[in-house]
Write an enzyme that holds these catalytic residues in place. Structure first.
Site, PDB file in Angstrom:
ATOM      1  N   SER A 112       0.714  -1.418  -0.117  1.00 47.66           N
ATOM      2  CA  SER A 112       0.061  -0.085   0.254  1.00 47.66           C
ATOM      3  C   SER A 112       0.768   1.198   0.290  1.00 47.66           C
ATOM      4  O   SER A 112       1.617   1.796  -0.901  1.00 47.66           O
ATOM      5  CB  SER A 112      -1.025  -0.290   1.245  1.00 47.66           C
ATOM      6  N   ASP A 233      -9.978  -5.155  -5.345  1.00 48.69           N
ATOM      7  CA  ASP A 233      -9.666  -4.304  -3.488  1.00 48.69           C
ATOM      8  C   ASP A 233     -10.462  -2.766  -3.870  1.00 48.69           C
ATOM      9  O   ASP A 233     -10.695  -2.010  -4.772  1.00 48.69           O
ATOM     10  CB  ASP A 233      -8.226  -4.037  -4.715  1.00 48.69           C
ATOM     11  N   HIS A 262      -7.659  -5.948  -0.115  1.00 48.98           N
ATOM     12  CA  HIS A 262      -6.444  -5.110   0.253  1.00 48.98           C
ATOM     13  C   HIS A 262      -5.015  -6.013   0.696  1.00 48.98           C
ATOM     14  O   HIS A 262      -3.764  -4.607   0.738  1.00 48.98           O
ATOM     15  CB  HIS A 262      -6.437  -3.811   0.596  1.00 48.98           C
TER      16      HIS A 262
END
Length: 284
Positions: A112, A233, A262
């Site tokens: 991320s 996601d 995610h």
């Protein structure tokens, strides 16, 4: 305020300062391999997010783990609201850690926001990074005229308002959405690390991440990249992986995991580990 100046001094990477930074950010080096593998976690987690993946790499790599300064596992006194207004300060921390550990070449896995931190670090110090493995990466979360990041500005402002109004309620709603798959243990774990964050820091970092736009620098990356994206996601549409492949400057491949969520390292390590292994093995 002493903690803030400590982080600033430590991030300069000199003398006792770099040792202090390693302590502040809970840096650990595990495993006995020759090659160095850095695992860098995303927003809302800490290095424990890698616990179910780590055992598969300890034999072959010297694995570096650390906590982002915003993580709930770091003393919140060390979070300097003036310094961490952009991702560049997080890049400073990462590079200071690698310098303090005398790492001169590494493989980098970033989840991320840490995927973007890795990209910026590799632009600044290309010689350091053999390969970037980017899990759930996005250069911009907001939609633009010709770009689908997944969120409209109004939607994001509602998220910020919800975080500010009742952080606990927001976490309880957000954690299952982010995990995506029906994996209660992963939802519990993600909720735990979100609750560990001080709400004002969590909101501030969310604003920083959602307001960042790194599309313009992707072409400056020279390291080979592997983009790992799940099929569904809530935070990153699949189209973003294709965008990264088209715009990253280094040789880039995309690995699509046929799962939801995610946080595949929390919810589906058995699906993620073989892809990570393949990504690392294919380096040449």
């Amino acid at each position: 305020m002493g903690g803030n100046s400590n982080v600033r001094a430590a991030a300069a990477g000199n003398g006792s300062g770099s040792g202090k930074l390693l302590e502040i950010l809970n840096v650990r080096v595990v495993g006995g391999g020759e090659r160095v593998l850095v695992l860098s976690h995303g927003f809302g987690t800490d290095q424990s997010a890698w616990n179910r993946v780590l055992p598969y790499f300890q034999r072959d790599y010297r694995v570096v783990l650390y906590d982002l300064v915003c993580a709930g596992s770091v003393n919140p006194d060390h979070f300097d609201f003036r310094r961490y207004t952009t991702l560049d300060a997080y890049v400073d921390d990462l590079l200071a850690i690698l310098d303090a550990l005398r790492v001169d070449r590494c493989f980098f896995v970033g989840h991320s926001v840490s995927a973007m931190i890795g990209i910026l670090a590799a632009i600044r110090r290309p010689e350091l990074f053999l390969k970037l493995i980017l899990v759930g990466a996005s250069p911009r979360f907001l939609n633009d005229r010709d770009y689908h990041g997944g969120f409209e500005r109004g939607e994001i402002e509602k998220v910020f308002a919800a975080m500010e109004a009742n952080y606990d309620a927001w976490v309880r709603g957000f954690a299952p959405l982010a995990v995506g798959a029906d994996v209660p243990a992963a939802v519990r774990e993600f909720s735990r690390t979100l609750f560990n964050m001080r709400p004002d820091i969590s909101l501030f970092v969310s604003r920083t991440v959602f307001n960042s736009d790194l599309r313009g620098v992707l072409g400056l990356v020279r390291a080979p990249c592997v983009v790992i994206q799940t099929a569904k996601d809530v935070s990153v549409p699949v189209s973003v992986a294709a965008y990264l492949k088209a715009h990253l400057g280094g040789r880039t491949t995309v690995e699509l995991l046929p799962i939801e969520g995610h946080l595949p390292h929390l919810s589906a390590p058995a699906a993620l580990v073989p892809v990570l292994r393949r990504a690392l093995a294919s380096h040449r």
